[in-house]
Design a protein around this motif. Structure first.
Motif, PDB file in Angstrom:
ATOM      1  N   GLY A   1       3.000   5.948  -0.911  1.00  0.00           N
ATOM      2  CA  GLY A   1       2.209   5.240  -1.811  1.00  0.00           C
ATOM      3  C   GLY A   1       3.033   4.969  -3.318  1.00  0.00           C
ATOM      4  O   GLY A   1       3.244   5.975  -3.878  1.00  0.00           O
ATOM      5  N   SER A   2       2.949   3.766  -3.690  1.00  0.00           N
ATOM      6  CA  SER A   2       3.711   3.514  -5.019  1.00  0.00           C
ATOM      7  C   SER A   2       2.664   3.872  -6.139  1.00  0.00           C
ATOM      8  O   SER A   2       3.087   4.491  -7.165  1.00  0.00           O
ATOM      9  CB  SER A   2       3.787   2.074  -4.926  1.00  0.00           C
ATOM     10  OG  SER A   2       2.771   1.048  -4.662  1.00  0.00           O
ATOM     11  N   THR A   3       1.372   3.931  -5.811  1.00  0.00           N
ATOM     12  CA  THR A   3       0.490   4.209  -6.945  1.00  0.00           C
ATOM     13  C   THR A   3      -0.780   5.007  -6.603  1.00  0.00           C
ATOM     14  O   THR A   3      -1.526   5.528  -7.383  1.00  0.00           O
ATOM     15  CB  THR A   3       0.080   3.127  -7.760  1.00  0.00           C
ATOM     16  OG1 THR A   3      -0.807   2.329  -6.818  1.00  0.00           O
ATOM     17  CG2 THR A   3       1.048   2.431  -8.519  1.00  0.00           C
ATOM     18  N   ASN A   4      -0.824   5.308  -5.186  1.00  0.00           N
ATOM     19  CA  ASN A   4      -2.305   5.742  -4.815  1.00  0.00           C
ATOM     20  C   ASN A   4      -2.032   7.185  -4.284  1.00  0.00           C
ATOM     21  O   ASN A   4      -2.934   7.828  -3.649  1.00  0.00           O
ATOM     22  CB  ASN A   4      -2.729   5.099  -3.494  1.00  0.00           C
ATOM     23  CG  ASN A   4      -1.973   4.770  -2.422  1.00  0.00           C
ATOM     24  OD1 ASN A   4      -0.842   5.457  -2.387  1.00  0.00           O
ATOM     25  ND2 ASN A   4      -2.070   3.763  -1.569  1.00  0.00           N
ATOM     26  N   GLY A   5      -0.866   7.861  -4.449  1.00  0.00           N
ATOM     27  CA  GLY A   5      -0.821   9.344  -4.086  1.00  0.00           C
ATOM     28  C   GLY A   5      -0.637   9.569  -2.461  1.00  0.00           C
ATOM     29  O   GLY A   5      -0.606  10.572  -1.872  1.00  0.00           O
ATOM     30  N   PHE A   6      -0.397   8.499  -1.481  1.00  0.00           N
ATOM     31  CA  PHE A   6      -0.300   8.573  -0.195  1.00  0.00           C
ATOM     32  C   PHE A   6       1.150   9.193   0.025  1.00  0.00           C
ATOM     33  O   PHE A   6       2.174   8.759  -0.534  1.00  0.00           O
ATOM     34  CB  PHE A   6      -0.337   7.102   0.294  1.00  0.00           C
ATOM     35  CG  PHE A   6      -0.130   7.291   2.029  1.00  0.00           C
ATOM     36  CD1 PHE A   6      -1.277   7.569   2.663  1.00  0.00           C
ATOM     37  CD2 PHE A   6       0.868   6.689   2.602  1.00  0.00           C
ATOM     38  CE1 PHE A   6      -1.198   7.691   4.243  1.00  0.00           C
ATOM     39  CE2 PHE A   6       1.172   6.688   3.923  1.00  0.00           C
ATOM     40  CZ  PHE A   6       0.028   7.094   4.818  1.00  0.00           C
TER      41      PHE A   6
ATOM     42  N   SER B   1      -1.117  13.936   1.412  1.00  0.00           N
ATOM     43  CA  SER B   1      -1.360  12.836   0.432  1.00  0.00           C
ATOM     44  C   SER B   1      -2.432  13.504  -0.618  1.00  0.00           C
ATOM     45  O   SER B   1      -3.156  14.403  -0.209  1.00  0.00           O
ATOM     46  CB  SER B   1      -2.372  11.857   1.317  1.00  0.00           C
ATOM     47  OG  SER B   1      -1.464  10.867   2.294  1.00  0.00           O
TER      48      SER B   1
ATOM     49  N   GLU C   1       0.737  -1.168  -0.037  1.00  0.00           N
ATOM     50  CA  GLU C   1       0.049  -0.023   0.000  1.00  0.00           C
ATOM     51  C   GLU C   1       0.669   1.109   0.000  1.00  0.00           C
ATOM     52  O   GLU C   1       0.505   2.070  -0.727  1.00  0.00           O
ATOM     53  CB  GLU C   1      -1.078   0.101   1.312  1.00  0.00           C
ATOM     54  CG  GLU C   1      -1.764   1.026   1.423  1.00  0.00           C
ATOM     55  CD  GLU C   1      -2.965   1.030   2.457  1.00  0.00           C
ATOM     56  OE1 GLU C   1      -3.478   1.953   2.616  1.00  0.00           O
ATOM     57  OE2 GLU C   1      -2.651   0.067   3.080  1.00  0.00           O
ATOM     58  N   PHE C   2       2.082   1.201   0.841  1.00  0.00           N
ATOM     59  CA  PHE C   2       2.975   2.192   0.772  1.00  0.00           C
ATOM     60  C   PHE C   2       4.192   1.625   1.298  1.00  0.00           C
ATOM     61  O   PHE C   2       4.540   0.626   2.135  1.00  0.00           O
ATOM     62  CB  PHE C   2       2.536   3.519   1.700  1.00  0.00           C
ATOM     63  CG  PHE C   2       2.172   3.173   3.005  1.00  0.00           C
ATOM     64  CD1 PHE C   2       3.344   3.145   4.115  1.00  0.00           C
ATOM     65  CD2 PHE C   2       0.869   2.916   3.454  1.00  0.00           C
ATOM     66  CE1 PHE C   2       3.053   2.819   5.179  1.00  0.00           C
ATOM     67  CE2 PHE C   2       0.591   2.657   5.003  1.00  0.00           C
ATOM     68  CZ  PHE C   2       1.731   2.701   5.487  1.00  0.00           C
TER      69      PHE C   2
END
Length: 296
Positions: free
Chosen positions: A268-273, A295, A123-124
């Motif tokens: 986050g690898s893809t979620n903008g976290f 985020s 998730e991150f």
């Protein structure tokens, strides 16, 4: 008769000498060709890596085809592609790949390799810094060696994926090492503190500044950040879910020991976290002094 025998002996010696010289020339030519082939195969790799690259290493042309040139300029861009694409892994890994665990080394052949997701299925992931200046390292185009690491807090071990940029400018995974924490490589004291901080809410409460600086996006303007102080109870309302047993680290060259500040950035690898915790060392312990949530 003596003259004739002597003349014949000299003739034989000349023939033997000629044969010997031909053999020497042949040997030197073969050796030179072999060395040239080895140089072509290992071009751009450091000495310790040249010795591990064997015949199943791809040509430079095949390596270059794996990614567009711009993906090799910044390591993070390369690593993102390496995590996602199995073809990139096959072409940007120096097979047979040395894998050392607790001092015992094996070599992974190309046919034995399985896609390694690294942090792409998380998730991150986390990156540890010593100062805000260290944040500039992930955009440094002059880097030649970077390690992506798993820090196993519960057993104090690290798994290092070691990458280098060769003279052609291509990033390559050239070895994997699993070993116990090393004081010269890992900030052991801080990692022991962090493990308690993440797992024990009472301990956590005792190590948060009573006036914790909080930075986040302005709810009325997403392009602007606001900064204000929150108390300990508000921290527990806003805090991210902290990893409790494993941290990741992208080591661009940050010095592990001796810093009075430790910054843990969760991405986050893809979620903008994107959350950042800043700890300051005070009286032989660490205090959380700054919390940033930007985020997207």
């Amino acid at each position: 008769m003596y003259f004739c025998n002597t003349f014949m002996s000299l003739g034989c010696m000349k023939k033997l000498l000629c044969v010997f010289m031909l053999l020497v020339v042949f040997f030197v030519a073969c050796t030179g060709t072999q060395k040239q082939e080895e140089m072509n195969t290992n071009e751009g790799l450091p000495v310790d890596t040249q010795q591990i690259v064997q015949q199943d290493t791809l040509t430079q042309e095949e390596v270059a085809e794996a990614l567009p040139a711009r993906a090799d300029e910044v390591f993070d861009d390369f690593l993102f592609n390496y995590c996602q694409d199995s073809m990139v892994q096959m072409r940007r890994t120096a097979f047979p790949l040395p894998y050392t665990k607790d001092g015992e080394k094996i070599r992974i052949k190309r046919t034995e390799w399985r896609k390694e997701p690294l942090f792409s299925n998380m998730e991150f992931y986390s990156v540890l810094y010593n100062s805000q200046k260290d944040f500039e390292l992930d955009k440094d185009t002059s880097l030649n060696r970077v390690r992506m690491e798993y820090l196993y807090l519960d057993r104090q071990e690290v798994k290092r994926y070691c990458f280098l940029r060769n003279q052609k400018g291509f990033w390559i995974l050239y070895k994997i090492v699993e070993e116990p924490f090393n004081e010269q490589s890992e900030p052991i004291e801080f990692l022991e503190f962090y493990q308690k901080f993440a797992n024990d809410s009472v301990f956590q409460r005792e190590h948060i500044s009573p006036k914790l600086n909080f930075i986040t996006f302005d709810p009325d303007d997403e392009f602007r950040t606001v900064e204000f102080e929150i108390d300990v109870d508000q921290w527990f309302a806003y805090q991210p879910k902290l990893p409790t047993t494993t941290l990741t680290q992208v080591n661009y060259g940050q010095n592990a020991a001796g810093a009075s500040d430790k910054i843990v950035n969760f991405r986050g690898s893809t979620n903008g976290f994107n959350n950042t915790l800043t700890f300051h060392k005070k009286e032989n312990t660490w205090i959380l002094t700054n919390f940033e949530d930007t985020s997207e």
